[in-house]
Motif scaffolding. Structure first.
Motif, mmCIF file in Angstrom:
data_model
loop_
_atom_site.group_PDB
_atom_site.id
_atom_site.type_symbol
_atom_site.label_atom_id
_atom_site.label_comp_id
_atom_site.label_asym_id
_atom_site.label_seq_id
_atom_site.Cartn_x
_atom_site.Cartn_y
_atom_site.Cartn_z
ATOM 1 N N ASP A 45 0.838 -1.196 0.000
ATOM 2 C CA ASP A 45 0.000 0.000 0.000
ATOM 3 C C ASP A 45 0.874 1.248 0.000
ATOM 4 O O ASP A 45 2.035 1.221 0.425
ATOM 5 C CB ASP A 45 -0.955 -0.003 1.197
ATOM 6 N N SER A 84 -0.032 -0.847 8.027
ATOM 7 C CA SER A 84 -0.690 -1.225 6.779
ATOM 8 C C SER A 84 0.160 -2.229 6.014
ATOM 9 O O SER A 84 1.311 -2.497 6.365
ATOM 10 C CB SER A 84 -0.971 0.017 5.933
ATOM 11 N N SER A 114 -6.367 -7.352 3.313
ATOM 12 C CA SER A 114 -5.053 -6.766 3.557
ATOM 13 C C SER A 114 -3.995 -7.819 3.848
ATOM 14 O O SER A 114 -4.249 -8.842 4.499
ATOM 15 C CB SER A 114 -5.141 -5.796 4.737
ATOM 16 N N ASP A 167 -6.275 -3.062 -5.482
ATOM 17 C CA ASP A 167 -5.659 -2.550 -4.260
ATOM 18 C C ASP A 167 -6.462 -1.405 -3.653
ATOM 19 O O ASP A 167 -6.444 -1.197 -2.438
ATOM 20 C CB ASP A 167 -4.230 -2.093 -4.563
ATOM 21 N N VAL A 168 -7.175 -0.654 -4.486
ATOM 22 C CA VAL A 168 -7.905 0.520 -3.999
ATOM 23 C C VAL A 168 -9.392 0.459 -4.362
ATOM 24 O O VAL A 168 -10.067 1.476 -4.396
ATOM 25 C CB VAL A 168 -7.279 1.822 -4.545
ATOM 26 N N GLY A 170 -12.040 -0.355 -2.909
ATOM 27 C CA GLY A 170 -13.049 0.110 -1.961
ATOM 28 C C GLY A 170 -13.356 1.589 -2.096
ATOM 29 O O GLY A 170 -14.478 2.027 -1.786
ATOM 30 N N SER A 200 -6.299 5.655 -5.765
ATOM 31 C CA SER A 200 -7.619 5.716 -5.137
ATOM 32 C C SER A 200 -8.291 7.046 -5.419
ATOM 33 O O SER A 200 -9.512 7.115 -5.613
ATOM 34 C CB SER A 200 -7.505 5.481 -3.626
ATOM 35 N N PHE A 289 -9.617 7.425 3.388
ATOM 36 C CA PHE A 289 -9.096 6.214 2.775
ATOM 37 C C PHE A 289 -7.608 6.036 3.002
ATOM 38 O O PHE A 289 -7.061 4.987 2.676
ATOM 39 C CB PHE A 289 -9.385 6.208 1.267
ATOM 40 N N GLY A 316 -12.091 -0.466 2.913
ATOM 41 C CA GLY A 316 -11.626 -1.260 1.784
ATOM 42 C C GLY A 316 -12.603 -2.308 1.302
ATOM 43 O O GLY A 316 -12.333 -2.973 0.293
ATOM 44 N N TYR A 317 -13.723 -2.483 2.010
ATOM 45 C CA TYR A 317 -14.691 -3.489 1.561
ATOM 46 C C TYR A 317 -16.087 -2.901 1.460
ATOM 47 O O TYR A 317 -16.606 -2.338 2.423
ATOM 48 C CB TYR A 317 -14.745 -4.693 2.509
#
Length: 346
Positions: A45, A84, A114, A167-168, A170, A200, A289, A316-317
């Motif tokens: 990340d 992270s 993650s 990866d982004v 969400g 993102s 985020f 993220g979900y």
């Protein structure tokens, strides 16, 4: 007995879930509801990679060595400074007989959970990675649990591109949900995205516009302003340091004529909480985020500013988030071009 949330993989401390654990058991043997993935590539990340690169002064070999040390020590990629990790792509090796995940052996997949909670072992010393970018060619294995989230890689996108989007993923889905929740409001919905030129950020901007909002992307430099302006992903583009609350608020108001209904923070550096709050209208929403966010700073900052805003953790979900993000990329060539240029640069 099965442990769909991975409790059996926690080595220390006892009694916590895998994300909160200091160390996980990354052995290759799987339980009845687990899935083993043959790892091909990690995606660190942005906050974690920035911290590591800054710490080591851009020395890629030192970054690689520390990533290997973290994984070897903790049994997962969980940066102890930023808290992270990232996510990965690979091929399904084995599926336990009680796994509820919709995959089979041989599927090429991306994990949508993650790396901070994913048991992970590396077997190649990350020899194919120079430590200079977020995407990490790798060999090894990872373990998914019954309640993990995973997606089969799409055939029409390069794996590196799909990995970067997943990866982004969400961010655009939650932005879309929040923008649409203001439908029917007396005033048009406006959205400010801090870090609008990033992965993102560009997806969140695009999702907001597709949902009918007027947008401003806030970026840190003239170069990023030129990139985002050329892409045409925002109605307005403003330059401001996201760590400067007054500069951010002034830039957003100058662009939109008033504070934003929704502010989305996609900046991978700390200290951006107060600017986001100050740039958001009373009754509005701030979505954080960034893994560099200090949630005490956000809560206490809002209190100190007497700001009546709803603050959300972008976890993220969101159901359907992977498909949503891929659809945004497919529908918006400029977003795809931004992602592809970022991948090429690394």
């Amino acid at each position: 007995m099965t442990f769909p949330v991975g409790l059996n993989r926690v080595l220390e401390p006892a009694g916590v879930l895998p994300q909160a654990a200091w160390r996980l058991d990354a052995r290759a043997e799987i339980g009845a509801d687990e899935v083993r993935i043959r790892v091909e590539r990690l995606n660190l990340d942005a906050a974690s990679f920035r911290q590591l690169a800054t710490k080591h002064g851009g020395d890629g070999a030192a970054v690689r060595a520390e990533v290997l040390e973290i994984i070897g020590t903790r049994g997962k990629m969980h940066n102890p400074v930023t808290g992270s990790g990232g996510m990965l792509i690979g091929v399904v090796d084995e599926v336990g007989p009680e796994s509820p995940l919709p995959v089979k052996a041989g599927d090429r997949v991306a994990t949508l959970v993650s790396l901070t909670l994913t048991p992970l072992a590396i077997s190649d010393g990350l020899a194919g990675w120079d430590g200079m970018g977020e995407q990490v060619p790798a060999a090894g294995h990872a373990i998914l649990f019954g309640r993990s989230v995973v997606a089969v890689l799409p055939e029409d996108l390069a794996p590196e591109l799909a990995l970067a989007v997943f990866d982004v993923c969400g961010a655009p889905a939650l932005t879309d949900r929040i923008v649409r929740s203001y439908a029917g409001a007396a005033q048009p919905v406006t959205v400010a995205v801090l870090g609008g030129a990033g992965k993102s950020g560009s997806l969140a901007l695009t999702a907001a516009r597709l949902a009918g909002a007027r947008t401003v992307g806030v970026v840190v430099s003239d170069a990023e302003r030129e990139t985002l302006t050329a892409a045409g992903l925002a109605d307005h583009v403003a330059v401001a340091d996201a760590r400067d609350p007054v500069a951010v608020s002034s830039a957003v108001v100058a662009a939109l004529g008033a504070p934003a209904t929704v502010t989305v923070v996609c900046v991978d550096v700390p200290g951006c909480e107060h600017g986001a709050i100050l740039a958001t209208a009373s009754g509005g929403t701030v979505i954080f985020f960034s893994m560099a966010t200090s949630f005490p700073a956000a809560a206490l900052g809002a209190e100190g500013l007497a700001a009546d805003v709803t603050m959300l953790v972008g976890n993220g979900y969101v159901p359907g988030h992977a498909e949503f993000a891929l659809d945004v990329v497919r529908r918006t060539p400029a977003v795809r071009a931004l992602f592809e240029s970022r991948i090429a640069a690394h």
